[in-house]
Design a protein around this motif. Structure first.
Motif, short mmCIF file in Angstrom:
data_model
loop_
_atom_site.label_atom_id
_atom_site.label_comp_id
_atom_site.label_asym_id
_atom_site.label_seq_id
_atom_site.Cartn_x
_atom_site.Cartn_y
_atom_site.Cartn_z
N ARG A 100 29.86 8.96 -16.58
CA ARG A 100 30.90 7.98 -16.58
C ARG A 100 30.53 6.60 -16.32
NH1 ARG A 100 34.51 9.16 -12.26
NH2 ARG A 100 32.65 8.96 -11.15
N ASP A 108 33.29 2.79 -27.31
CA ASP A 108 32.11 2.95 -26.67
C ASP A 108 31.66 1.58 -25.67
OD1 ASP A 108 31.67 5.26 -27.81
OD2 ASP A 108 30.62 4.57 -29.52
N ARG A 164 27.90 0.12 -22.14
CA ARG A 164 28.08 0.81 -23.56
C ARG A 164 27.60 2.34 -23.39
NH1 ARG A 164 26.12 -2.74 -28.29
NH2 ARG A 164 24.29 -3.11 -27.02
N ARG A 165 28.62 2.99 -24.05
CA ARG A 165 28.06 4.36 -24.21
C ARG A 165 26.97 4.59 -25.07
NH1 ARG A 165 32.58 8.11 -24.01
NH2 ARG A 165 33.79 6.65 -24.78
N GLY A 188 26.06 10.18 -24.83
CA GLY A 188 27.22 10.27 -24.09
C GLY A 188 26.93 9.68 -22.69
N SER A 189 25.63 9.37 -22.48
CA SER A 189 25.55 8.80 -21.16
C SER A 189 25.97 7.06 -21.25
CB SER A 189 24.14 8.82 -20.59
OG SER A 189 23.42 8.01 -21.48
N TRP A 190 26.07 6.44 -20.07
CA TRP A 190 26.47 4.96 -20.15
C TRP A 190 25.21 4.11 -19.49
CZ3 TRP A 190 31.25 3.02 -22.11
CH2 TRP A 190 32.15 4.03 -22.41
#
Length: 132
Positions: free
Chosen positions: A20, A91, A111-112, A116-118
């Motif tokens: 997240r 994203d 940014r994603r 799926g991680s940021w």
């Protein structure tokens, strides 16, 4: 990615990923307080830009790692700051916290990633009030 420099501890174990946008702030504080400059740098994209030191910029994950090695040599203590609501558009997201030291605000564009991680792309750790 396994084997990607900057994404693993020196013992080869993988760093926790920010799933997240808000996780980035927590991981930043944890890794800074642990004196882990490589771990801090792993929170940034390869070509990230950080507006630090004040009045200057640090560009790229490797330069951010080198900067944080110098900063963390002084063993600063970072306190967790309650994040403001995150703004998300697809994203890209904007994270921010009101710093406890009254320095205005901290803000990051994140940014994603494909998994799926940021990761942080732009980091403005402190806003200095313009001279009046």
């Amino acid at each position: 990615m396994p084997g990607t420099p900057g994404h693993q501890h020196e013992d080869g174990s993988a760093y926790e990923k920010a799933m997240r946008p808000e996780d980035l702030t927590r991981l930043f504080v944890e890794r800074s307080n642990a004196g882990d400059a490589a771990g801090v740098a792993a929170l940034y994209e390869e070509d990230a830009v950080m507006a630090y030191p004040p009045g200057d910029r640090t560009v790229g994950r490797e330069a951010i790692r080198a900067l944080w090695e110098k900063v963390l040599a002084h063993r600063p203590r970072f306190e967790p700051e309650q994040p403001l609501p995150t703004l998300v558009s697809g994203d890209i997201a904007l994270t921010s916290t009101p710093p406890g030291d009254g320095a205005g605000a901290r803000a990051q564009v994140v940014r994603r990633q494909p998994d799926g991680s940021w990761l942080r792309l732009l980091d403005q750790p402190e806003f200095v009030s313009p001279a009046r």
